[in-house]
Design a protein around this motif. Structure first.
Motif, PDB file in Angstrom:
ATOM      1  N   SER A  48     -25.707  39.307 -37.904  1.00  0.00           N
ATOM      2  CA  SER A  48     -27.109  39.746 -37.950  1.00  0.00           C
ATOM      3  C   SER A  48     -27.220  41.222 -37.609  1.00  0.00           C
ATOM      4  N   ASP A 162     -30.619  36.709 -43.956  1.00  0.00           N
ATOM      5  CA  ASP A 162     -29.953  36.305 -42.717  1.00  0.00           C
ATOM      6  C   ASP A 162     -30.108  34.795 -42.544  1.00  0.00           C
ATOM      7  N   GLU A 163     -29.065  34.061 -42.912  1.00  0.00           N
ATOM      8  CA  GLU A 163     -29.086  32.592 -42.837  1.00  0.00           C
ATOM      9  C   GLU A 163     -30.392  32.008 -43.366  1.00  0.00           C
TER      10      GLU A 163
HETATM   11 MG   LIG Z   1     -27.496  35.778 -36.412  1.00  0.00          MG
END
Ligand SMILES: [Mg+2]
Ligand SMILES: Nc1ncnc2c1ncn2[C@@H]1O[C@H](COP(=O)(O)OP(=O)(O)O)[C@@H](O)[C@H]1O
Lengths: 252, 280, 251
Positions: A48, A162-163
């Motif tokens: 991240s 991000d995911e």
């Molecule tokens: Mg993360």
């Protein structure tokens, strides 16, 4: 031209304090135009952080980040990328359409243009019928699709995620993966995609970048060339071979 | 510490504003279109702060006890009534909340009334409950009834929210342990309700103070701070600082109750998250 | 159906029980008048009840609007200037725990006790705190994802306030307003127990009680209840209109 170029980047959080963290150490990464790159690694390895450096949400301690040929800060001001997080982060007081319109609104786009663009993006993620609904009336998977439509609305040359599918069930996940690939192929968007699912990384990416923790750094980059990225692709031996290769790289 | 400094800063600002207005304001107030929009700044309406402080030290009547003693005694008297009302109200609220949690139909039948009764000025009943004094109960107890009455709503609603707060997973876990309703209540629901209970108790404490003060005034109960406030207000033309000492007493009472209720939660809430509870 | 029937049954049962207790138990009216007697008084006094309710309603509404506007401005300022917010929140929380209604006799001295200003001021002060505290909390709480998102759009401070902070604080503003609207009616009615101009419901209740006309006093209490309820319901309606995205009111 390269979409993203990162060289010699180090990120230290809380420097000089007792809770100092070396989150990234000496990272180099290049993402070519139209390329789909996944970042994978154990949690806390700095995925991240790396994505947020590209997005100019935080600044590197050392090193340079170049996005679309300019600094990351300039790229952010130009809205040269779209971004989506694990939480859809929709604004509950705006309808689905007005959520997708938001980045256009902030660019000063006219009402008619915004509307047309939002309709187009919602069509792309298959949510046209829900344009007038509020986010509270949608399921988690639908909300995430709205967030992706919002990220794509300005037709950015670069997509940062991000995911984004992290909180979804496996079925929804696979459907959205296919949709995402179709959208990226249709628009020629470059993508940086953070995930902790090996199969997801292999299925989506042209290149899987493997990271390790303490300190966060890149330990391997694995090129993936699947015969096709569809249901048949998920059965192909090449797919399983790559999964094994990434798994080994993750074990270190 | 920060809180204390903040309150101190607020008080100083308030004091400066008071004296500042006295210095610049029109002694007869500012009248716009026949309505006095700014208060009179003369010493009769707004005495100097030091006059009020001096008044606290001076005897109530010539040769009598100093005013501060009278005010503190009145506060303690009302504190007793407030405590009785608060405890009774909180217990009734708790019992109601448990009953509503246990029986769906009780919740359906009662909750609308509990919520509605918060929105209506039922404290207006105070003068009518005064009639009970000396017949059904001693006069001071009628005031406690009013205080209890105002205190029980927040507790009933807040506690119900708390008892209903455990997740379905938690409840099912208890079921898998073959725990009955009572065990589930004691080991799961009551502890889960604590973060909801304490904000509700704080609201109830403040409400009980208001109930006691209003109750004393409308029932004419002697000896408390509410009554003192009215008595001193009547003397305002001859002794203007006096009513402010009673107002300070009412504030002191509010602080005492708020502080005591906050102390209650200290040992129980040390490792718990805090939640916002809206009872309306 | 299942939401309507139980409260209606409870209400009717309670009324019947009340009536029976009073008539069969020969309860004196000063203890508790029968609902039928109160109902008769409501019919007989309806003109007076409406007049007094209009006077109290005007006081409550003026105080509510004034206090709310002031609280909104104060909350905006306190969310804009950090120090002001740090100081004002604990201070306001402490003041909110005090019996503010006790200011009524003092305000009666500072202004004319023959004008409506003191009652409206007390109401305004009572209203100020819940609105201020709730709204400020809402203005401060911003979803971190929204914050990052707006940064990626390179949105400035004013855009951020207009598109994210203010709409996000709306539910909190209405939480405060719901509390304030019923407090306003309570304060406007009860302030009259402390003296001052006597033309509202509070004064009617005390004077009827002083004349031992208990059913009449209860009739005015019923009027006060209706007034409080209508303030609350109007606030709920406004909330519904202002926030169509909310599927449930009162979470
Ligand atoms: Mg993360
Ligand atoms: N704002 C921050 N302040 C301090 N430390 C942080 C911050 N953000 C991330 N970190 C630390 O940096 C490391 C990498 O975090 P992150 O990039 O979120 O990991 P990942 O996304 O791979 O799970 C972690 O050790 C985390 O605790």
């Amino acid at each position: 031209m390269t979409a993203v170029a990162i060289s010699g980047v180090t990120k230290v959080f809380n420097p000089g304090r007792p809770d100092e963290v070396l989150a990234l150490s000496d990272v180099d990464l290049t993402v070519a135009d139209g390329e789909f790159v996944s970042l994978i690694g154990p949690s806390g390895c700095g995925k991240s952080t790396l994505l947020r450096l590209i997005a100019d949400l935080i600044a590197p301690t050392t090193g340079t980040v170049t996005v679309a040929g300019t600094t990351a800060a300039q790229a952010r001001r130009d809205q040269a990328y779209g971004i989506a997080f694990q939480q859809a982060g929709l604004f509950e007081w705006r309808t689905v359409r007005r959520n997708v319109e938001l980045p256009l609104e902030l660019r000063g786009a006219g009402r008619a243009e915004r509307r047309a663009k939002a309709e187009e993006m919602l069509e792309l993620v298959g949510l046209s019928e829900f344009a007038g609904h509020y986010p509270g009336q949608l399921s988690g998977g639908m909300q995430q699709r709205v967030a992706i439509a919002r990220a794509l609305a300005v037709q950015p040359p670069l997509l940062l995620m991000d995911e984004p599918f992290g909180a979804l069930d496996e079925m929804t996940r696979e459907r959205l993966q296919a949709e995402l690939l179709a959208v990226c192929a249709a628009t020629g968007t470059s993508t940086v995609f953070v995930t902790h699912s090996i199969s997801e990384a292999v299925f989506l990416s042209d290149r899987v970048v493997v990271m390790s923790a303490r300190p966060g750094r890149i330990t391997a980059a694995i090129d993936v060339k699947l015969p096709s990225r569809d249901e048949a692709g998920r059965q192909a031996p090449a797919y399983f071979d790559k999964i094994t290769e990434v798994r080994k790289a993750l074990r270190g | 510490m920060r809180r204390f400094l903040a309150v101190l800063a607020g008080l100083l600002t308030g004091a400066a504003a008071w004296e500042g207005y006295k210095a610049v304001g029109n002694p007869d107030g500012t009248v716009l279109f026949g309505v006095r929009v700014l208060p009179r700044a003369d010493d009769l309406s707004m005495p100097h702060l030091w006059t009020i402080a001096e008044r606290l030290g001076a005897p109530e009547l010539t040769g009598g006890r100093p005013v501060w003693r009278v005010v503190v005694d009145a506060c303690l008297f009302t504190l007793g009534i407030t405590t009785a009302g608060f405890v009774a109200g909180a217990l009734i609220g708790l019992a109601l909340a448990v009953a509503m949690q246990r029986f769906r139909v009780v919740e359906r039948g009662l909750l609308p009334y509990v919520i509605i009764s918060q929105t209506v000025p039922l404290v207006a009943l105070a003068p009518l409950i005064a009639g009970w004094g000396g017949v059904l109960m001693p006069p001071w107890a009628t005031v406690a009834v009013i205080a209890a009455y105002l205190a029980f709503f927040p507790v009933a609603v807040g506690m119900l929210r708390g008892l209903q707060s455990p997740s379905a997973a938690g409840v099912e876990l208890m079921r898998s342990y073959a725990a009955g309703w009572w065990r589930t209540l004691v080991t799961l629901r009551l502890p889960a309700a604590l973060p909801y209970l304490f904000p509700a108790l704080r609201l109830a404490g403040a409400a009980a103070v208001v109930g006691a003060v209003v109750g004393e005034i409308s029932t004419g109960t002697r000896g408390g701070i509410g009554r003192l406030l009215i008595e001193y207000a009547r003397e305002a033309t001859s002794d203007p600082a006096k009513v402010y000492t009673a107002m300070l007493g009412a504030a002191l009472l509010g602080l005492l109750v708020a502080g005591a209720v906050s102390l209650l939660e200290l040992p129980l809430m040390r490792h718990r998250r805090h939640v916002e509870v809206a009872t309306l | 159906m299942r939401r309507v029937v139980p409260p209606v049954v409870v209400g009717v049962l309670a009324l019947v029980l009340w009536e029976l207790t009073v008539t069969l138990g020969r309860v004196a009216p000063f203890i508790l008048p029968a609902p039928s007697a109160i109902g008769a008084q409501i019919l007989e006094q309806r003109g007076n009840i409406v007049d007094a309710a209009l006077a109290s309603g005007a006081n409550a509404l003026t105080g509510l609007i004034g206090g709310t506007l002031l609280a909104i401005l104060a909350a905006l300022a306190a969310s804009r200037f950090r120090l002001l917010g740090e100081v004002s929140v604990p201070f306001a929380a402490v003041l909110n725990a005090l019996p503010i209604i006790a200011l009524a006799p003092i305000l009666n001295n500072m202004f004319e006790s023959t004008s409506s200003v003191p009652r409206r001021l007390v109401t305004g002060i009572v209203v100020f705190f819940p609105v201020f505290l709730n709204l400020l909390r809402g203005l401060r709480e911003v979803d971190p994802v929204h914050q990052e998102l707006m940064r990626t759009y390179a949105a400035g401070g004013w855009t951020f306030a207009r598109k994210v902070r203010l709409p996000g604080a709306l539910p909190h503003l209405f939480t405060g307003l719901r509390q304030a609207s019923s407090l306003a009616v309570i304060a406007a009615v009860v302030a009259e127990y402390f003296g001052g101009l006597q033309d509202g419901l509070g004064a009617r209740i005390t004077s009827a009680a002083a004349f031992t006309a208990y059913p009449r006093a209860w009739a005015f209490v019923a009027g006060a209840c209706l007034l409080g309820l209508s303030f609350y319901l109007v606030t709920l309606l406004l909330e519904r209109l202002a926030m169509p995205w909310r599927t449930r009111l009162i979470s």
